[in-house]
Design a protein around this motif. Structure first.
Motif, PDB file in Angstrom:
ATOM      1  N   UNK A   1      37.694  35.316  28.572  1.00 53.20           N
ATOM      2  CA  UNK A   1      37.768  36.158  29.759  1.00 53.20           C
ATOM      3  C   UNK A   1      38.163  35.305  30.946  1.00 53.20           C
ATOM      4  N   UNK A   2      39.110  35.786  31.717  1.00 57.08           N
ATOM      5  CA  UNK A   2      39.501  35.107  32.949  1.00 57.08           C
ATOM      6  C   UNK A   2      38.985  35.933  34.121  1.00 57.08           C
ATOM      7  N   UNK A   3      38.260  35.281  35.013  1.00 56.45           N
ATOM      8  CA  UNK A   3      37.666  35.969  36.153  1.00 56.45           C
ATOM      9  C   UNK A   3      38.123  35.289  37.435  1.00 56.45           C
ATOM     10  N   UNK A   4      38.583  36.079  38.385  1.00 53.53           N
ATOM     11  CA  UNK A   4      38.955  35.551  39.700  1.00 53.53           C
ATOM     12  C   UNK A   4      37.764  35.706  40.631  1.00 53.53           C
ATOM     13  N   UNK A   5      37.304  34.589  41.142  1.00 56.36           N
ATOM     14  CA  UNK A   5      36.145  34.572  42.027  1.00 56.36           C
ATOM     15  C   UNK A   5      36.598  34.098  43.405  1.00 56.36           C
ATOM     16  N   UNK A   6      36.192  34.793  44.450  1.00 60.63           N
ATOM     17  CA  UNK A   6      36.601  34.381  45.792  1.00 60.63           C
ATOM     18  C   UNK A   6      36.173  32.945  46.097  1.00 60.63           C
ATOM     19  N   UNK A   7      37.013  32.228  46.806  1.00 61.39           N
ATOM     20  CA  UNK A   7      36.697  30.856  47.200  1.00 61.39           C
ATOM     21  C   UNK A   7      35.436  30.795  48.061  1.00 61.39           C
TER      22      UNK A   7
END
Length: 75
Positions: free
Chosen positions: A4-10
């Motif tokens: 799973x690829x998850x984009x997390x805010x910086x």
């Protein structure tokens, strides 16, 4: 195992390992993963994972109180 690829805010100050530990501990808490499976997801040994569960207020004893009452009655 799925990937799973998850984009997390910086702005969220969490590294990848911490996110994996959070997800694994929540899945363990919900009973969707065993302790060993959750430790594998987090990339940790079972012992280390168990010791870190407290960070997320998750008990290592992952079963409902009704099970405990039934076990005591059967003992």
């Amino acid at each position: 195992m799925k990937t799973l690829t998850v984009n997390i805010p910086d702005s969220l100050d969490m590294d990848n390992k911490e996110v994996l530990l959070l997800v694994a501990s929540k899945l363990y808490e919900q009973g969707k993963l065993s302790l060993g499976q959750a430790a594998d997801v987090a990339g940790l040994t079972k012992r280390t994972f168990a010791e870190l569960l407290n960070r997320y207020n998750v008990s290592i004893f992952n079963f409902p109180a009704t099970d405990l009452s039934r076990d005591v009655a059967n003992a």
